[in-house]
Design a protein around this motif. Structure first.
Motif: not given
Length: 310
Positions: A271-274, A277-278, A289, A291, A305
């Motif tokens: 996963s890549t998250c910001s 929000d992944c 997607r 959360q 997170y």
């Protein structure tokens, strides 16, 4: 749903740019051609004669270091001389210096005093900043209704930042009945003047169908306009739409309904998250997607997170 950018109020200093006959015209002509020494000489002579425009202009020159050694204290001295003569721009500029503690002890009460004097003369930037003081309860009792009143006065003069701020108040129902339609109206007026924050917020309204027919293409157009000016939230909003479209396209081809994950007991994903929000990707190419909520780490005394589970 994406959040709207919160309101902002300007702290930029201003100098007159209207062309007049005489020393004022000569000073501004010198500034326009980059001859700051001549601008300074003319302004100093006029300021010593008590001309408020020149005193304000000297204040801006000292504040910015244009043609003179930068000095906030000298800027305040000249702004005050002009402000005490009732010069609206100087009153506004002096308010900015008090609000930011530049060249003078910081005082929100004094900032409000000088903003109000300029605002009552119809100076839009002061009206906008006075609205910000009321909205944030700085130097005055907090009042969203008063904030709206001052934002509206400035917005109706076509001042883009005030139009943006008034749009935020309508979008959030602060000091006024909540109205997405009115929020869209004011965001649009500011966006058409090139205000990047208004362009982003108007994009949010279009993306979510708030006060306007939902239109993702128009949202992307507005995000692009704001992003081109360096607005980071617009860049983020634009990226999320792009990723969401890619995910939707891939998953629609999976023929597995809404959940395209591999049908196996040992799922593998990354996963890549910001900010929670992944985007989770699986071995079969499925992308979803997710959360995630932050968790408090007592060892670091921070909220973090966690990575989403497969």
């Amino acid at each position: 749903m994406k959040n709207l950018i919160k309101l902002i109020w300007l702290v930029a200093l201003t100098a007159a740019t209207v062309v007049w006959a005489g020393p004022r015209e000569d000073a501004f002509a010198a500034r326009a051609r980059g001859d700051y020494a001549t601008e300074l000489r003319i302004s100093q002579a006029a300021a010593r004669n008590g001309e408020a425009w020149a005193q304000n202009n000297l204040g801006v020159m000292f504040e910015s270091g244009r043609g003179v050694a930068k000095s906030d204290a000298e800027a305040v001295r000249w702004f005050r001389l002009a402000a005490e003569q009732g010069h609206a721009m100087a009153q506004y500029n002096l308010g900015v210096m008090f609000a930011n503690g530049r060249g003078v002890a910081k005082s929100d009460a004094q900032a409000v005093r000088w903003y109000r004097l300029a605002a009552e003369q119809g100076y839009a930037m002061a009206q906008n900043n006075l609205g910000g003081m009321f909205e944030n309860g700085r130097g005055v009792a907090k009042s969203d209704a008063e904030a709206v009143r001052w934002y509206r006065l400035a917005a109706e003069q076509g001042y883009a930042s005030a139009q943006f701020n008034l749009g935020v108040m309508f979008a959030n129902g602060q000091g006024v009945a909540k109205s997405d339609a009115q929020a869209v109206r004011w965001f649009r007026l500011a966006a058409e003047q090139g205000d990047a924050m208004a362009q982003n917020n108007l994009g949010v309204m279009f993306e979510n169908g708030r006060g306007v027919a939902k239109n993702e293409s128009e949202a992307m157009r507005l995000y692009n306009l704001a992003a081109a000016q360096g607005n980071e939230l617009a860049m983020d909003n634009l990226a999320k739409i792009t990723v969401d479209r890619a995910v939707a396209t891939h998953n629609s081809k999976s023929n597995q309904g809404g959940d395209c994950r591999p049908r196996t007991s040992n799922l593998v994903c990354y996963s890549t998250c910001s900010n929670g929000d992944c985007l989770v990707s699986y071995e079969n190419g499925c992308k979803m997607r997710v959360q995630v909520n932050p968790k408090f780490d007592p060892l670091t005394n921070n909220w973090t997170y966690p990575a989403p589970s497969c």
